[in-house]
Design a protein around this motif. Structure first.
Motif, PDB file in Angstrom:
ATOM      1  N   VAL A   1     -47.749 -69.609  -4.678  1.00  0.00           N
ATOM      2  CA  VAL A   1     -47.136 -68.366  -5.152  1.00  0.00           C
ATOM      3  C   VAL A   1     -46.563 -67.693  -3.916  1.00  0.00           C
ATOM      4  CG1 VAL A   1     -47.478 -66.165  -6.321  1.00  0.00           C
ATOM      5  CG2 VAL A   1     -48.818 -68.170  -7.015  1.00  0.00           C
ATOM      6  N   LEU A   2     -45.208 -67.628  -3.820  1.00  0.00           N
ATOM      7  CA  LEU A   2     -44.551 -67.265  -2.569  1.00  0.00           C
ATOM      8  C   LEU A   2     -43.910 -65.882  -2.632  1.00  0.00           C
ATOM      9  CD1 LEU A   2     -43.680 -68.374   0.264  1.00  0.00           C
ATOM     10  CD2 LEU A   2     -41.535 -69.056  -0.814  1.00  0.00           C
ATOM     11  N   GLY A   3     -43.852 -65.238  -1.456  1.00  0.00           N
ATOM     12  CA  GLY A   3     -43.136 -63.983  -1.310  1.00  0.00           C
ATOM     13  C   GLY A   3     -42.311 -64.006  -0.034  1.00  0.00           C
ATOM     14  N   LEU A   4     -41.159 -63.327  -0.041  1.00  0.00           N
ATOM     15  CA  LEU A   4     -40.288 -63.221   1.129  1.00  0.00           C
ATOM     16  C   LEU A   4     -40.021 -61.750   1.407  1.00  0.00           C
ATOM     17  CD1 LEU A   4     -37.601 -65.941   0.259  1.00  0.00           C
ATOM     18  CD2 LEU A   4     -39.465 -66.184   1.890  1.00  0.00           C
ATOM     19  N   SER A   5     -39.987 -61.383   2.687  1.00  0.00           N
ATOM     20  CA  SER A   5     -39.638 -60.004   3.024  1.00  0.00           C
ATOM     21  C   SER A   5     -38.196 -59.700   2.646  1.00  0.00           C
ATOM     22  CB  SER A   5     -39.855 -59.754   4.521  1.00  0.00           C
ATOM     23  OG  SER A   5     -39.028 -60.613   5.299  1.00  0.00           O
ATOM     24  N   GLN A   6     -37.348 -60.719   2.643  1.00  0.00           N
ATOM     25  CA  GLN A   6     -35.970 -60.603   2.182  1.00  0.00           C
ATOM     26  C   GLN A   6     -35.444 -61.989   1.866  1.00  0.00           C
ATOM     27  OE1 GLN A   6     -33.771 -58.769   5.362  1.00  0.00           O
ATOM     28  NE2 GLN A   6     -34.109 -60.431   6.790  1.00  0.00           N
ATOM     29  N   ASP A   7     -34.675 -62.074   0.785  1.00  0.00           N
ATOM     30  CA  ASP A   7     -34.100 -63.364   0.407  1.00  0.00           C
ATOM     31  C   ASP A   7     -32.604 -63.402   0.645  1.00  0.00           C
ATOM     32  OD1 ASP A   7     -33.181 -61.680  -1.543  1.00  0.00           O
ATOM     33  OD2 ASP A   7     -34.137 -62.727  -3.225  1.00  0.00           O
ATOM     34  N   ARG A   8     -32.103 -62.403   1.395  1.00  0.00           N
ATOM     35  CA  ARG A   8     -30.677 -62.355   1.717  1.00  0.00           C
ATOM     36  C   ARG A   8     -30.512 -61.767   3.110  1.00  0.00           C
ATOM     37  NH1 ARG A   8     -25.998 -58.994   0.611  1.00  0.00           N
ATOM     38  NH2 ARG A   8     -24.195 -60.306   0.123  1.00  0.00           N
ATOM     39  N   VAL A   9     -29.744 -62.447   3.947  1.00  0.00           N
ATOM     40  CA  VAL A   9     -29.467 -61.984   5.303  1.00  0.00           C
ATOM     41  C   VAL A   9     -27.987 -61.647   5.386  1.00  0.00           C
ATOM     42  CG1 VAL A   9     -29.431 -62.598   7.749  1.00  0.00           C
ATOM     43  CG2 VAL A   9     -31.325 -63.357   6.307  1.00  0.00           C
TER      44      VAL A   9
ATOM     45  N   ILE B   1     -40.432 -66.165  10.562  1.00  0.00           N
ATOM     46  CA  ILE B   1     -39.424 -67.078  11.098  1.00  0.00           C
ATOM     47  C   ILE B   1     -38.315 -66.241  11.717  1.00  0.00           C
ATOM     48  CG2 ILE B   1     -37.746 -68.874  10.595  1.00  0.00           C
ATOM     49  CD1 ILE B   1     -40.565 -69.853  10.310  1.00  0.00           C
ATOM     50  N   ASP B   2     -38.089 -66.417  13.025  1.00  0.00           N
ATOM     51  CA  ASP B   2     -37.002 -65.721  13.713  1.00  0.00           C
ATOM     52  C   ASP B   2     -35.711 -66.513  13.532  1.00  0.00           C
ATOM     53  OD1 ASP B   2     -38.627 -63.666  14.723  1.00  0.00           O
ATOM     54  OD2 ASP B   2     -39.308 -64.966  16.353  1.00  0.00           O
ATOM     55  N   MET B   3     -34.682 -65.824  13.089  1.00  0.00           N
ATOM     56  CA  MET B   3     -33.379 -66.460  12.891  1.00  0.00           C
ATOM     57  C   MET B   3     -32.402 -65.884  13.906  1.00  0.00           C
ATOM     58  SD  MET B   3     -33.357 -66.479   8.706  1.00  0.00           S
ATOM     59  CE  MET B   3     -32.301 -67.917   8.548  1.00  0.00           C
ATOM     60  N   PRO B   4     -31.689 -66.734  14.673  1.00  0.00           N
ATOM     61  CA  PRO B   4     -30.811 -66.259  15.752  1.00  0.00           C
ATOM     62  C   PRO B   4     -29.559 -65.574  15.224  1.00  0.00           C
ATOM     63  CG  PRO B   4     -30.560 -68.609  15.477  1.00  0.00           C
ATOM     64  CD  PRO B   4     -31.672 -68.194  14.556  1.00  0.00           C
ATOM     65  N   ALA B   5     -28.764 -65.035  16.144  1.00  0.00           N
ATOM     66  CA  ALA B   5     -27.570 -64.280  15.759  1.00  0.00           C
ATOM     67  C   ALA B   5     -26.444 -65.185  15.255  1.00  0.00           C
ATOM     68  CB  ALA B   5     -27.077 -63.453  16.946  1.00  0.00           C
ATOM     69  N   ASP B   6     -26.321 -66.393  15.817  1.00  0.00           N
ATOM     70  CA  ASP B   6     -25.200 -67.267  15.456  1.00  0.00           C
ATOM     71  C   ASP B   6     -25.562 -68.175  14.282  1.00  0.00           C
ATOM     72  OD1 ASP B   6     -27.049 -68.432  17.110  1.00  0.00           O
ATOM     73  OD2 ASP B   6     -25.616 -69.758  18.102  1.00  0.00           O
ATOM     74  N   LEU B   7     -25.803 -67.560  13.132  1.00  0.00           N
ATOM     75  CA  LEU B   7     -26.150 -68.316  11.934  1.00  0.00           C
ATOM     76  C   LEU B   7     -24.896 -68.776  11.197  1.00  0.00           C
ATOM     77  CD1 LEU B   7     -29.070 -66.164  10.440  1.00  0.00           C
ATOM     78  CD2 LEU B   7     -29.255 -68.332  11.663  1.00  0.00           C
ATOM     79  N   THR B   8     -25.010 -69.920  10.552  1.00  0.00           N
ATOM     80  CA  THR B   8     -23.948 -70.421   9.692  1.00  0.00           C
ATOM     81  C   THR B   8     -24.158 -69.888   8.282  1.00  0.00           C
ATOM     82  OG1 THR B   8     -23.779 -72.455  10.991  1.00  0.00           O
ATOM     83  CG2 THR B   8     -22.862 -72.509   8.779  1.00  0.00           C
ATOM     84  N   GLU B   9     -23.077 -69.485   7.638  1.00  0.00           N
ATOM     85  CA  GLU B   9     -23.188 -68.983   6.266  1.00  0.00           C
ATOM     86  C   GLU B   9     -23.672 -70.081   5.327  1.00  0.00           C
ATOM     87  OE1 GLU B   9     -20.479 -65.523   4.739  1.00  0.00           O
ATOM     88  OE2 GLU B   9     -19.228 -67.136   5.515  1.00  0.00           O
ATOM     89  N   GLY B  10     -24.420 -69.669   4.307  1.00  0.00           N
ATOM     90  CA  GLY B  10     -24.842 -70.624   3.294  1.00  0.00           C
ATOM     91  C   GLY B  10     -26.249 -70.366   2.821  1.00  0.00           C
ATOM     92  N   ALA B  11     -26.749 -71.287   2.001  1.00  0.00           N
ATOM     93  CA  ALA B  11     -28.109 -71.192   1.473  1.00  0.00           C
ATOM     94  C   ALA B  11     -29.065 -71.905   2.417  1.00  0.00           C
ATOM     95  CB  ALA B  11     -28.167 -71.806   0.077  1.00  0.00           C
ATOM     96  N   TYR B  12     -30.099 -71.209   2.839  1.00  0.00           N
ATOM     97  CA  TYR B  12     -31.108 -71.759   3.747  1.00  0.00           C
ATOM     98  C   TYR B  12     -32.333 -72.161   2.932  1.00  0.00           C
ATOM     99  CZ  TYR B  12     -28.526 -70.481   7.934  1.00  0.00           C
ATOM    100  OH  TYR B  12     -27.577 -70.409   8.922  1.00  0.00           O
TER     101      TYR B  12
ATOM    102  N   GLY C   1     -29.571 -61.189  14.951  1.00  0.00           N
ATOM    103  CA  GLY C   1     -30.677 -62.015  14.508  1.00  0.00           C
ATOM    104  C   GLY C   1     -31.508 -61.301  13.459  1.00  0.00           C
ATOM    105  N   SER C   2     -32.421 -62.035  12.868  1.00  0.00           N
ATOM    106  CA  SER C   2     -33.259 -61.462  11.828  1.00  0.00           C
ATOM    107  C   SER C   2     -34.606 -62.165  11.824  1.00  0.00           C
ATOM    108  CB  SER C   2     -32.589 -61.596  10.455  1.00  0.00           C
ATOM    109  OG  SER C   2     -33.392 -61.055   9.436  1.00  0.00           O
ATOM    110  N   GLU C   3     -35.602 -61.481  11.322  1.00  0.00           N
ATOM    111  CA  GLU C   3     -36.932 -62.064  11.184  1.00  0.00           C
ATOM    112  C   GLU C   3     -37.312 -62.050   9.704  1.00  0.00           C
ATOM    113  OE1 GLU C   3     -40.809 -61.527  13.772  1.00  0.00           O
ATOM    114  OE2 GLU C   3     -40.804 -60.013  12.180  1.00  0.00           O
ATOM    115  N   ILE C   4     -37.631 -63.222   9.184  1.00  0.00           N
ATOM    116  CA  ILE C   4     -38.011 -63.359   7.782  1.00  0.00           C
ATOM    117  C   ILE C   4     -39.523 -63.518   7.711  1.00  0.00           C
ATOM    118  CG2 ILE C   4     -37.696 -64.650   5.660  1.00  0.00           C
ATOM    119  CD1 ILE C   4     -35.169 -63.312   6.605  1.00  0.00           C
ATOM    120  N   LEU C   5     -40.182 -62.605   7.027  1.00  0.00           N
ATOM    121  CA  LEU C   5     -41.621 -62.705   6.809  1.00  0.00           C
ATOM    122  C   LEU C   5     -41.859 -63.503   5.535  1.00  0.00           C
ATOM    123  CD1 LEU C   5     -44.529 -61.954   7.527  1.00  0.00           C
ATOM    124  CD2 LEU C   5     -44.230 -59.859   6.175  1.00  0.00           C
TER     125      LEU C   5
END
Length: 264
Positions: free
Chosen positions: A33-41, A186-197, A49-53
């Protein structure tokens, strides 16, 4: 020897590996049973950059197994695309491209977080089956027979993207409480590619996968950045004219400002 990866444009035919046909090991049924701090960046002009909990719980209808402890693996994978990798060699004092290999599919971003060392959490057989480790997430089968050290080309992609914080293995970063609750960031860097992760959660016991869950995080440009990006792809001529007009206006404005400063 140095390698130079040249990323080509993604194609619509590229898809993530389908894991729906894999069956976890038999045993007491456990579900995620999963939860995300955000499902859209949202990528904006000042995005750094962004941090996903990522947090969740294990749902079960039977007592907790007492043999092997529960371990958790979290794998986040960005859109995959082919990558052309060229090997450079120094000849007559000049670095020149020699061999080249097209790595069939490499994720633009890949991070694996585990609750213990990966070698303890997942057996090599299960890693081959579920493609969890960074090396297994890359698919390279197109090297010619004449290419020496073909595996080095895929390793070069991993090394270069790891140096840019795009690939990472984060062992012992998933906290598991009473074999029921888990969480990681999970730390996500600034130079992200658009799309579904793609975000996968795997529960393991004794190195075998007993349950898995998959969801996705949407990464998109928004606002002015999205408008400019769409214009550059859909109306390149107008985009070029607009860029030229902005450059002329900026140059004229700077010149006028310096003239005013000199007069004062």
């Amino acid at each position: 020897m140095p390698f130079t990866p040249l990323a080509s444009a993604p194609t619509a035919a590229q898809t993530a590996t389908n894991l729906a046909d894999t069956e976890p090991a038999a045993g007491p049924r456990e579900e995620v049973v999963l939860g995300l701090s955000q499902d859209r960046v949202a990528i904006t002009a000042n995005f750094d950059g962004s941090e996903i909990l990522i947090f969740g719980a294990v749902k079960r209808e039977a007592p907790i197994p007492q043999d092997d402890p529960l371990e958790v693996i979290v794998a986040v994978s960005g859109p995959a695309s082919p990558v052309m990798v060229r090997r450079k060699e120094k000849k007559l004092g000049i670095w020149v491209n020699t061999d080249s290999v097209l790595v069939d599919s490499a994720p633009s971003f890949y991070a694996v977080a585990t609750s213990a060392p990966l070698s303890q959490v997942l057996s090599d057989t299960e890693d081959l089956r579920y493609r969890v480790s960074v090396g297994r997430a890359i698919r390279s089968v197109g090297a010619g027979m004449h290419i020496r050290g073909a595996q080095q080309f895929a390793e070069a992609v991993i090394r270069i993207r790891s140096d840019n914080d795009l690939y990472s293995l984060r062992e012992n970063t998933v906290a598991v409480d009473q074999q029921t609750l888990f969480r990681t960031a999970i730390d996500m860097p600034a130079d992200l590619t658009e799309g579904a992760y793609s975000t996968r959660i795997l529960l393991t016991r004794g190195g075998s996968v007993v349950a898995q869950y998959e969801t996705s995080i949407d990464v998109r440009k928004v606002g002015l950045e999205r408008f400019l990006y769409a214009m550059s792809r859909e109306q390149p001529f107008l985009y070029g004219l607009m860029s030229l007009a902005i450059a002329i206006a900026a140059g004229w404005g700077a010149s006028a400002a310096f003239r005013l400063l000199r007069r004062s």
